[in-house]
Design a protein around this motif. Structure first.
Motif, PDB file in Angstrom:
ATOM      1  N   GLN A 177     -13.274  36.621  63.581  1.00 26.31           N
ATOM      2  CA  GLN A 177     -12.276  35.996  62.715  1.00 26.31           C
ATOM      3  C   GLN A 177     -12.335  36.509  61.282  1.00 26.31           C
ATOM      4  O   GLN A 177     -11.298  36.675  60.627  1.00 26.31           O
ATOM      5  CB  GLN A 177     -12.434  34.475  62.735  1.00 26.31           C
ATOM      6  CG  GLN A 177     -11.918  33.832  64.014  1.00 26.31           C
ATOM      7  CD  GLN A 177     -11.932  32.321  63.922  1.00 26.31           C
ATOM      8  OE1 GLN A 177     -12.943  31.725  63.579  1.00 26.31           O
ATOM      9  NE2 GLN A 177     -10.810  31.701  64.249  1.00 26.31           N
ATOM     10  N   ALA A 178     -13.515  36.742  60.792  1.00 23.87           N
ATOM     11  CA  ALA A 178     -13.645  37.219  59.410  1.00 23.87           C
ATOM     12  C   ALA A 178     -13.012  38.607  59.267  1.00 23.87           C
ATOM     13  O   ALA A 178     -12.271  38.875  58.314  1.00 23.87           O
ATOM     14  CB  ALA A 178     -15.112  37.248  58.995  1.00 23.87           C
ATOM     15  N   THR A 179     -13.304  39.503  60.221  1.00 26.45           N
ATOM     16  CA  THR A 179     -12.723  40.851  60.193  1.00 26.45           C
ATOM     17  C   THR A 179     -11.213  40.788  60.308  1.00 26.45           C
ATOM     18  O   THR A 179     -10.479  41.489  59.593  1.00 26.45           O
ATOM     19  CB  THR A 179     -13.297  41.699  61.344  1.00 26.45           C
ATOM     20  OG1 THR A 179     -14.712  41.738  61.233  1.00 26.45           O
ATOM     21  CG2 THR A 179     -12.740  43.114  61.306  1.00 26.45           C
ATOM     22  N   PHE A 180     -10.746  39.925  61.219  1.00 22.54           N
ATOM     23  CA  PHE A 180      -9.305  39.789  61.419  1.00 22.54           C
ATOM     24  C   PHE A 180      -8.627  39.278  60.146  1.00 22.54           C
ATOM     25  O   PHE A 180      -7.544  39.727  59.774  1.00 22.54           O
ATOM     26  CB  PHE A 180      -9.039  38.851  62.596  1.00 22.54           C
ATOM     27  CG  PHE A 180      -7.582  38.636  62.908  1.00 22.54           C
ATOM     28  CD1 PHE A 180      -6.685  39.689  62.858  1.00 22.54           C
ATOM     29  CD2 PHE A 180      -7.107  37.381  63.260  1.00 22.54           C
ATOM     30  CE1 PHE A 180      -5.338  39.500  63.148  1.00 22.54           C
ATOM     31  CE2 PHE A 180      -5.766  37.182  63.550  1.00 22.54           C
ATOM     32  CZ  PHE A 180      -4.881  38.248  63.487  1.00 22.54           C
ATOM     33  N   LEU A 181      -9.283  38.347  59.453  1.00 24.65           N
ATOM     34  CA  LEU A 181      -8.709  37.805  58.226  1.00 24.65           C
ATOM     35  C   LEU A 181      -8.636  38.867  57.129  1.00 24.65           C
ATOM     36  O   LEU A 181      -7.648  38.950  56.395  1.00 24.65           O
ATOM     37  CB  LEU A 181      -9.517  36.609  57.744  1.00 24.65           C
ATOM     38  CG  LEU A 181      -9.006  35.965  56.456  1.00 24.65           C
ATOM     39  CD1 LEU A 181      -7.588  35.440  56.645  1.00 24.65           C
ATOM     40  CD2 LEU A 181      -9.916  34.850  56.004  1.00 24.65           C
ATOM     41  N   VAL A 182      -9.684  39.686  57.029  1.00 18.32           N
ATOM     42  CA  VAL A 182      -9.664  40.773  56.045  1.00 18.32           C
ATOM     43  C   VAL A 182      -8.474  41.699  56.317  1.00 18.32           C
ATOM     44  O   VAL A 182      -7.768  42.118  55.401  1.00 18.32           O
ATOM     45  CB  VAL A 182     -10.994  41.556  56.088  1.00 18.32           C
ATOM     46  CG1 VAL A 182     -10.887  42.813  55.237  1.00 18.32           C
ATOM     47  CG2 VAL A 182     -12.144  40.685  55.595  1.00 18.32           C
ATOM     48  N   ASN A 183      -8.242  41.991  57.615  1.00 17.74           N
ATOM     49  CA  ASN A 183      -7.098  42.833  57.982  1.00 17.74           C
ATOM     50  C   ASN A 183      -5.778  42.127  57.660  1.00 17.74           C
ATOM     51  O   ASN A 183      -4.819  42.742  57.192  1.00 17.74           O
ATOM     52  CB  ASN A 183      -7.147  43.178  59.470  1.00 17.74           C
ATOM     53  CG  ASN A 183      -8.350  44.027  59.842  1.00 17.74           C
ATOM     54  OD1 ASN A 183      -8.923  44.697  58.982  1.00 17.74           O
ATOM     55  ND2 ASN A 183      -8.732  44.009  61.099  1.00 17.74           N
ATOM     56  N   ALA A 184      -5.738  40.821  57.928  1.00 20.29           N
ATOM     57  CA  ALA A 184      -4.500  40.060  57.753  1.00 20.29           C
ATOM     58  C   ALA A 184      -4.075  39.969  56.296  1.00 20.29           C
ATOM     59  O   ALA A 184      -2.887  39.833  56.002  1.00 20.29           O
ATOM     60  CB  ALA A 184      -4.652  38.651  58.328  1.00 20.29           C
ATOM     61  N   LEU A 185      -5.045  40.054  55.378  1.00 20.74           N
ATOM     62  CA  LEU A 185      -4.725  39.939  53.956  1.00 20.74           C
ATOM     63  C   LEU A 185      -4.313  41.276  53.331  1.00 20.74           C
ATOM     64  O   LEU A 185      -4.096  41.354  52.127  1.00 20.74           O
ATOM     65  CB  LEU A 185      -5.913  39.357  53.186  1.00 20.74           C
ATOM     66  CG  LEU A 185      -6.097  37.844  53.296  1.00 20.74           C
ATOM     67  CD1 LEU A 185      -7.432  37.421  52.709  1.00 20.74           C
ATOM     68  CD2 LEU A 185      -4.957  37.096  52.615  1.00 20.74           C
ATOM     69  N   GLN A 186      -4.230  42.313  54.140  1.00 17.85           N
ATOM     70  CA  GLN A 186      -3.750  43.595  53.610  1.00 17.85           C
ATOM     71  C   GLN A 186      -2.384  43.399  52.948  1.00 17.85           C
ATOM     72  O   GLN A 186      -1.605  42.559  53.393  1.00 17.85           O
ATOM     73  CB  GLN A 186      -3.633  44.611  54.750  1.00 17.85           C
ATOM     74  CG  GLN A 186      -4.939  45.019  55.371  1.00 17.85           C
ATOM     75  CD  GLN A 186      -4.733  45.978  56.555  1.00 17.85           C
ATOM     76  OE1 GLN A 186      -3.618  46.377  56.903  1.00 17.85           O
ATOM     77  NE2 GLN A 186      -5.829  46.325  57.205  1.00 17.85           N
ATOM     78  N   PRO A 187      -2.113  44.119  51.860  1.00 13.39           N
ATOM     79  CA  PRO A 187      -2.850  45.269  51.314  1.00 13.39           C
ATOM     80  C   PRO A 187      -3.954  44.903  50.324  1.00 13.39           C
ATOM     81  O   PRO A 187      -4.500  45.781  49.682  1.00 13.39           O
ATOM     82  CB  PRO A 187      -1.724  46.059  50.634  1.00 13.39           C
ATOM     83  CG  PRO A 187      -0.776  45.003  50.166  1.00 13.39           C
ATOM     84  CD  PRO A 187      -0.797  43.945  51.228  1.00 13.39           C
ATOM     85  N   ALA A 188      -4.257  43.623  50.168  1.00 13.61           N
ATOM     86  CA  ALA A 188      -5.306  43.224  49.223  1.00 13.61           C
ATOM     87  C   ALA A 188      -6.687  43.571  49.778  1.00 13.61           C
ATOM     88  O   ALA A 188      -6.917  43.525  50.984  1.00 13.61           O
ATOM     89  CB  ALA A 188      -5.214  41.730  48.948  1.00 13.61           C
ATOM     90  N   GLU A 189      -7.622  43.901  48.882  1.00 21.06           N
ATOM     91  CA  GLU A 189      -9.005  44.178  49.274  1.00 21.06           C
ATOM     92  C   GLU A 189      -9.828  42.906  49.140  1.00 21.06           C
ATOM     93  O   GLU A 189      -9.669  42.156  48.186  1.00 21.06           O
ATOM     94  CB  GLU A 189      -9.589  45.278  48.385  1.00 21.06           C
ATOM     95  CG  GLU A 189      -8.871  46.616  48.517  1.00 21.06           C
ATOM     96  CD  GLU A 189      -9.439  47.651  47.565  1.00 21.06           C
ATOM     97  OE1 GLU A 189     -10.448  47.336  46.884  1.00 21.06           O
ATOM     98  OE2 GLU A 189      -8.876  48.759  47.490  1.00 21.06           O
ATOM     99  N   VAL A 190     -10.716  42.676  50.104  1.00 22.48           N
ATOM    100  CA  VAL A 190     -11.529  41.459  50.143  1.00 22.48           C
ATOM    101  C   VAL A 190     -12.985  41.816  49.877  1.00 22.48           C
ATOM    102  O   VAL A 190     -13.526  42.747  50.480  1.00 22.48           O
ATOM    103  CB  VAL A 190     -11.393  40.751  51.512  1.00 22.48           C
ATOM    104  CG1 VAL A 190     -12.309  39.537  51.596  1.00 22.48           C
ATOM    105  CG2 VAL A 190      -9.939  40.339  51.750  1.00 22.48           C
ATOM    106  N   ALA A 191     -13.611  41.080  48.975  1.00 25.82           N
ATOM    107  CA  ALA A 191     -15.017  41.344  48.643  1.00 25.82           C
ATOM    108  C   ALA A 191     -15.965  40.584  49.566  1.00 25.82           C
ATOM    109  O   ALA A 191     -16.998  41.102  49.989  1.00 25.82           O
ATOM    110  CB  ALA A 191     -15.285  40.958  47.184  1.00 25.82           C
ATOM    111  N   LYS A 192     -15.612  39.336  49.892  1.00 25.17           N
ATOM    112  CA  LYS A 192     -16.529  38.509  50.692  1.00 25.17           C
ATOM    113  C   LYS A 192     -15.746  37.420  51.396  1.00 25.17           C
ATOM    114  O   LYS A 192     -14.724  36.936  50.900  1.00 25.17           O
ATOM    115  CB  LYS A 192     -17.599  37.896  49.778  1.00 25.17           C
ATOM    116  CG  LYS A 192     -18.662  37.101  50.525  1.00 25.17           C
ATOM    117  CD  LYS A 192     -19.862  36.799  49.646  1.00 25.17           C
ATOM    118  CE  LYS A 192     -19.528  36.029  48.404  1.00 25.17           C
ATOM    119  NZ  LYS A 192     -20.714  35.620  47.637  1.00 25.17           N
TER     120      LYS A 192
END
Length: 541
Positions: free
Chosen positions: A287-302
């Protein structure tokens, strides 16, 4: 109009013409004619009589008959259509209950009013048959895309000719401000097909997320073949959308396949959706990886995930905050719909300040409650202790493993923590009783004195009061008002009571009071029950 040899064949010709026009069985039209003629005959001979009409399917000859049914003596209610066994003896050799006496009666002439009534009956029957035919034809097409031609517009709703029927595209199912003129071609998603007493039965949508998914299925052969699967999609119709895909063939890139050569495939979908921007995202089981992808194009730090609350905190660099949130919160809202999680976005500076505030608050708690110096209290917080319960009831080894803490110091810490908790419990219990809390609530298993105090402050003072609470009133929930999600604080939310725990406690109270059968507790224990309760709350149920 009299039913004579001159117009007998005309009945059949009319039936054939109507059936051909409406694409229904000619026999249904003839049955409608029989019903209308029978109704006209009843107005001539008497409404209480059982008059039946049969039209010969070959000659068009209409036969009018009066039917009387043999019933028990005490069951006779209508002397015009029923008779007893004894009354039937002059007509039948050996009459018995259930037998019918059929007498032919002269055909009737239809006056102007009777003819108009007959016409209405026929039209009603034909409409019913047409709706049934349309429902049977289209019921299996729900969830697919259909092409049609615009017929007209009614109060903002578009009536669409879909071949052998009509469908409706409601104004709230159109993309943005798009408008249509008669004879325009239109493509839409069949959202629902259902039986209705009147009006269209086929309901279309161009804003449903599945419309976009079906368009991709048409444009991307790999999706149609099942090599690539669309796992989730979310839309802000006419503006932006996100779609998550996964490939079951390691040699095929799911995102690249959906984009197509020079973006040809995705552009075909974008064109149909009035220029809606589409983010194609690779699906992940994590879920964490999927969420990082879902928030593209923004970059996620943590990413910090709270499994119990189904909430997730995302930390982004300061300069990425506006990109992660998106215009009017669009990016984070679509990501939330795509993942099914409540997302809180923080900048690195905000997270640092919040963590420092939490650290200071916990340090102060240990300083005040355990009478420690600030350095020792900070040491406990740094080792992961967050509250007095953890210090009071943790294994002694976890305290002695801290550098500089021997066994006697650890025992003293636990003694002070337990004494502080007991004093707090006594004070909470006294406050609860002063507020009117009854023993039935105080002694209920699962409620701490602090919880009882919080309930009493909210006017929940008896077990009966507690049993009438909804789970979201205790654990908190979300309400949607004017399209915006609003948080409702629960009475027991500060004590980290989950929706499932709240539901189980409420159901247990209802069982104790005899309001609910104990067997119902088994179904309540399923995790899905808590999810359904949240959805009901959000829908305003």
């Amino acid at each position: 109009m009299a039913i004579t040899s001159a117009n007998q064949l005309e009945l059949l010709q009319t039936a054939e013409a109507v059936a051909r026009e409406k694409m229904i069985d000619p026999d249904l039209v003839i049955q409608a004619m029989e019903d209308s003629l029978a109704r006209a005959a009843k107005s001539r001979y008497g409404s209480e009589m059982d008059i039946r009409v049969h039209i010969d399917r070959k000659t068009g000859n209409a036969t009018f008959t009066r039917v009387r049914t043999v019933v028990e003596d005490e069951e006779v209610e209508n002397y015009q259509a029923q008779l007893t066994v004894k009354q039937a003896e002059p007509y039948l050799a050996n009459p018995k209950v259930g037998d019918e006496i059929v007498d032919q009666v002269p055909p009737v002439e239809l006056g102007r009013i009777a003819a108009q009534s007959a016409k209405q009956v026929i039209l009603q029957k034909v409409r019913e048959a047409e709706r049934d035919r349309q429902y049977e034809e289209f019921k299996d097409r729900a969830g697919t895309i259909i092409n049609g031609v615009v017929k007209r517009e009614e109060y903002g709703n578009i009536i669409v000719d879909v071949g052998r029927g009509e469908a409706i595209l409601r104004r709230n199912e159109k993309i943005g401000r798009e408008s249509y003129r008669p004879n325009d071609r239109i493509r839409a998603y069949v959202k629902d097909v259902r039986r209705e007493s009147r009006g269209p039965q086929i309901f279309l949508s161009r804003t449903d997320p599945q419309f976009m998914a079906e368009l991709f299925k048409m444009e991307v052969p790999e999706i149609y073949d099942g090599v690539i699967e669309i796992k989730a999609c979310a839309r802000d119709p006419g503006s932006r959308a996100k779609i998550a895909v996964i490939s079951y063939d390691n040699s095929i890139d799911p995102v690249g396949a959906c984009v197509g050569m020079r973006g040809s495939r995705v552009q075909a979908v974008v064109g149909e959706l009035q220029g809606e921007k589409i983010d194609i995202i690779p699906w992940s089981d994590d879920q964490a990886t999927f969420l990082v992808n879902a928030l593209q194009p923004a970059e996620v730090a943590k990413v910090v995930f709270d499994e119990d609350a189904s909430r997730i905190e995302v930390v982004v660099p300061d300069e990425q905050l506006s990109l992660a949130i998106g215009r009017r919160g669009q990016n984070v809202r679509l990501a939330s719909q795509l993942t099914g999680l409540d997302i809180d976005i923080l900048t690195e500076e905000e997270e640092s300040k919040r963590r420092q505030a939490e650290f200071n608050a916990r340090t102060k708690l240990f300083v005040d409650a355990l009478d420690l110096d600030e350095f020792f209290a900070q040491l406990l917080v740094a080792e992961g202790f967050t509250n007095l319960e953890e210090v009071a009831y943790v294994d002694l080894d976890e305290l002695t493993s801290i550098e500089g803490v021997d066994e006697s110091t650890a025992e003293e810490l636990q003694t002070r923590a337990r004494e502080n908790l007991e004093a707090a419990n006594r004070a909470a219990l006294e406050n609860a009783r002063a507020l009117g809390a009854e023993d039935s609530l105080i002694e209920f298993e699962g409620l701490t004195p602090q919880m009882v105090e919080a309930l009493a402050k909210d006017d929940v003072k008896t077990l009966e009061d507690f049993a009438t609470c909804a789970d979201w009133e205790l654990a908190g929930g979300w309400t949607t008002e004017n399209g915006q999600r609003k948080k409702d604080e629960g009475i027991l939310e500060p004590f980290d009571v989950s929706l499932e725990e709240a539901q189980n406690m409420v159901m247990t109270a209802r069982v104790m009071l005899g309001w609910v059968d104990p067997t119902e507790m088994e179904s309540v224990a399923e995790p899905e029950a808590a999810t359904e309760a949240t959805e009901d709350k959000e829908a305003g149920v």
